[in-house]
Motif scaffolding. Structure first.
Motif, mmCIF file in Angstrom:
data_model
loop_
_atom_site.group_PDB
_atom_site.id
_atom_site.type_symbol
_atom_site.label_atom_id
_atom_site.label_comp_id
_atom_site.label_asym_id
_atom_site.label_seq_id
_atom_site.Cartn_x
_atom_site.Cartn_y
_atom_site.Cartn_z
ATOM 1 N N ILE A 147 74.481 8.801 -17.402
ATOM 2 C CA ILE A 147 74.304 7.914 -18.555
ATOM 3 C C ILE A 147 73.546 8.628 -19.663
ATOM 4 C CG2 ILE A 147 73.141 5.818 -19.371
ATOM 5 C CD1 ILE A 147 73.690 4.676 -16.475
ATOM 6 N N VAL A 148 72.415 9.220 -19.319
ATOM 7 C CA VAL A 148 71.579 9.893 -20.318
ATOM 8 C C VAL A 148 72.322 11.078 -20.928
ATOM 9 C CG1 VAL A 148 69.440 11.212 -20.618
ATOM 10 C CG2 VAL A 148 69.422 9.093 -19.315
ATOM 11 N N LEU A 165 70.476 6.419 -26.843
ATOM 12 C CA LEU A 165 69.400 7.147 -26.191
ATOM 13 C C LEU A 165 68.219 7.246 -27.139
ATOM 14 C CD1 LEU A 165 68.765 8.685 -23.552
ATOM 15 C CD2 LEU A 165 69.507 10.771 -24.716
ATOM 16 N N GLU A 166 67.054 6.846 -26.672
ATOM 17 C CA GLU A 166 65.828 6.945 -27.465
ATOM 18 C C GLU A 166 65.281 8.365 -27.365
ATOM 19 O OE1 GLU A 166 64.764 4.771 -29.438
ATOM 20 O OE2 GLU A 166 65.397 2.814 -28.743
ATOM 21 N N GLU A 167 64.388 8.723 -28.264
ATOM 22 C CA GLU A 167 63.778 10.055 -28.254
ATOM 23 C C GLU A 167 63.076 10.322 -26.924
ATOM 24 O OE1 GLU A 167 63.642 13.670 -29.824
ATOM 25 O OE2 GLU A 167 64.527 11.978 -30.880
ATOM 26 N N THR A 168 62.459 9.295 -26.353
ATOM 27 C CA THR A 168 61.803 9.429 -25.049
ATOM 28 C C THR A 168 62.801 9.860 -23.976
ATOM 29 O OG1 THR A 168 60.285 7.664 -25.673
ATOM 30 C CG2 THR A 168 60.404 8.202 -23.334
ATOM 31 N N GLY A 169 63.970 9.277 -23.995
ATOM 32 C CA GLY A 169 65.005 9.632 -23.029
ATOM 33 C C GLY A 169 65.539 11.032 -23.248
ATOM 34 N N LEU A 170 65.712 11.411 -24.509
ATOM 35 C CA LEU A 170 66.179 12.761 -24.814
ATOM 36 C C LEU A 170 65.139 13.793 -24.390
ATOM 37 C CD1 LEU A 170 68.404 14.505 -25.977
ATOM 38 C CD2 LEU A 170 67.378 14.168 -28.242
ATOM 39 N N ASP A 171 63.870 13.500 -24.645
ATOM 40 C CA ASP A 171 62.800 14.405 -24.206
ATOM 41 C C ASP A 171 62.786 14.544 -22.682
ATOM 42 O OD1 ASP A 171 61.999 14.847 -26.810
ATOM 43 O OD2 ASP A 171 60.320 13.424 -26.720
ATOM 44 N N ALA A 172 62.979 13.435 -21.972
ATOM 45 C CA ALA A 172 63.007 13.471 -20.506
ATOM 46 C C ALA A 172 64.176 14.322 -20.015
ATOM 47 C CB ALA A 172 63.099 12.058 -19.944
ATOM 48 N N LEU A 173 65.334 14.188 -20.658
ATOM 49 C CA LEU A 173 66.498 14.986 -20.283
ATOM 50 C C LEU A 173 66.234 16.467 -20.542
ATOM 51 C CD1 LEU A 173 69.419 15.212 -19.304
ATOM 52 C CD2 LEU A 173 70.144 14.800 -21.680
ATOM 53 N N ARG A 174 65.628 16.772 -21.668
ATOM 54 C CA ARG A 174 65.301 18.174 -21.976
ATOM 55 C C ARG A 174 64.339 18.758 -20.943
ATOM 56 N NH1 ARG A 174 64.597 16.739 -28.155
ATOM 57 N NH2 ARG A 174 66.676 17.271 -28.910
ATOM 58 N N ARG A 175 63.289 18.018 -20.604
ATOM 59 C CA ARG A 175 62.324 18.495 -19.601
ATOM 60 C C ARG A 175 63.011 18.715 -18.253
ATOM 61 N NH1 ARG A 175 59.259 14.552 -21.982
ATOM 62 N NH2 ARG A 175 59.601 13.152 -20.228
ATOM 63 N N HIS A 176 63.835 17.772 -17.860
ATOM 64 C CA HIS A 176 64.555 17.870 -16.584
ATOM 65 C C HIS A 176 65.441 19.117 -16.583
ATOM 66 C CE1 HIS A 176 66.274 16.163 -12.897
ATOM 67 N NE2 HIS A 176 67.451 16.527 -13.355
ATOM 68 N N SER A 223 57.843 17.555 -9.664
ATOM 69 C CA SER A 223 57.932 17.989 -11.058
ATOM 70 C C SER A 223 59.189 17.451 -11.737
ATOM 71 C CB SER A 223 57.897 19.514 -11.159
ATOM 72 O OG SER A 223 59.090 20.080 -10.658
ATOM 73 N N LEU A 224 60.104 16.889 -10.951
ATOM 74 C CA LEU A 224 61.327 16.325 -11.512
ATOM 75 C C LEU A 224 61.154 14.835 -11.774
ATOM 76 C CD1 LEU A 224 63.962 18.078 -9.253
ATOM 77 C CD2 LEU A 224 63.382 18.630 -11.621
ATOM 78 N N ASP A 225 61.748 14.368 -12.837
ATOM 79 C CA ASP A 225 61.692 12.962 -13.210
ATOM 80 C C ASP A 225 62.661 12.181 -12.330
ATOM 81 O OD1 ASP A 225 61.977 10.458 -14.403
ATOM 82 O OD2 ASP A 225 61.932 11.257 -16.441
ATOM 83 N N PRO A 226 62.169 11.322 -11.437
ATOM 84 C CA PRO A 226 63.072 10.599 -10.543
ATOM 85 C C PRO A 226 64.005 9.646 -11.290
ATOM 86 C CG PRO A 226 60.839 9.746 -10.344
ATOM 87 C CD PRO A 226 60.770 10.964 -11.226
ATOM 88 N N LEU A 227 63.608 9.212 -12.454
ATOM 89 C CA LEU A 227 64.458 8.320 -13.232
ATOM 90 C C LEU A 227 65.690 9.058 -13.748
ATOM 91 C CD1 LEU A 227 64.311 5.348 -13.980
ATOM 92 C CD2 LEU A 227 63.365 6.020 -16.157
ATOM 93 N N ILE A 228 65.503 10.284 -14.187
ATOM 94 C CA ILE A 228 66.618 11.087 -14.700
ATOM 95 C C ILE A 228 67.372 11.766 -13.561
ATOM 96 C CG2 ILE A 228 67.182 13.148 -16.082
ATOM 97 C CD1 ILE A 228 66.470 10.976 -17.874
ATOM 98 N N GLY A 229 66.699 12.044 -12.461
ATOM 99 C CA GLY A 229 67.297 12.805 -11.372
ATOM 100 C C GLY A 229 68.404 12.097 -10.627
ATOM 101 N N ALA A 230 68.422 10.781 -10.645
ATOM 102 C CA ALA A 230 69.484 10.040 -9.956
ATOM 103 C C ALA A 230 70.814 10.302 -10.659
ATOM 104 C CB ALA A 230 69.171 8.549 -9.958
ATOM 105 N N PRO A 231 71.863 10.642 -9.926
ATOM 106 C CA PRO A 231 73.134 11.023 -10.558
ATOM 107 C C PRO A 231 73.679 10.008 -11.567
ATOM 108 C CG PRO A 231 73.203 11.544 -8.236
ATOM 109 C CD PRO A 231 71.920 10.779 -8.468
#
Length: 112
Positions: free
Chosen positions: A18-19, A74-85, A5-13
Motif C-alpha cells: 500500500i505504502v 501517503l502522508e510525509e510521515t508514511g513516506l519518511d517511514a518507507l524511506r527509513r525502511h 530496527s525495522l518498522d513493523p507497520l511498514i514491514g508487513a507485506p
C-alpha cells in the motif's frame, strides 16, 4: 540486522504494498489501490485503517454520483517511514554477495 530496527507497520507485506503504491504522491481510490496491490477488500480496509491511525496515510471520503468514494494519499510521515525502511534494507544488503551465475531466485508468487 536487528529486527527491532525495522518498522513493523511498514514491514508487513500488505502495508508495504500500500505504502509503496502511494509513494508516487498520487491519490488512489480504494478500487485503484485494490487493483494495484492485489489485496482483498477486507484486508485492504483493515490495513489502510492501521496506516491511517499511525498517520502514515490520509483517507478522504466524498460523494460521487450517489456513491461514497474513498481516496488515499501517503502522508510525509508514511513516506519518511518507507524511506527509513528501504535504507535499512539497503544497508543490510550492502554486504550480501552477488548471486552466482545460473542461480535462479524464487518466483515472486512464492515470496508473498
Amino acid at each position: 540486522m536487528n529486527a527491532r530496527s525495522l518498522d513493523p507497520l511498514i514491514g508487513a507485506p500488505a502495508r508495504l504494498a500500500i505504502v509503496a503504491t502511494l509513494a508516487d504522491g498520487r491519490d488512489r481510490t480504494f478500487t485503484e489501490l485494490k487493483a494495484a496491490t492485489g489485496l482483498a477488500d477486507g484486508n485492504l480496509h483493515v490495513q489502510t485503517g492501521r496506516l491511517a491511525e499511525a498517520g502514515y496515510l490520509r483517507a478522504r471520503k466524498e460523494r460521487r454520483g450517489g456513491r461514497t468514494v474513498t481516496s488515499y494519499r501517503l502522508e510525509e510521515t508514511g513516506l519518511d517511514a518507507l524511506r527509513r525502511h528501504t535504507e535499512r534494507l539497503q544497508r543490510a544488503l550492502s554486504g550480501v554477495r552477488p548471486a552466482r551465475a545460473g542461480h535462479q531466485s524464487r518466483d515472486e508468487s512464492q515470496v508473498w
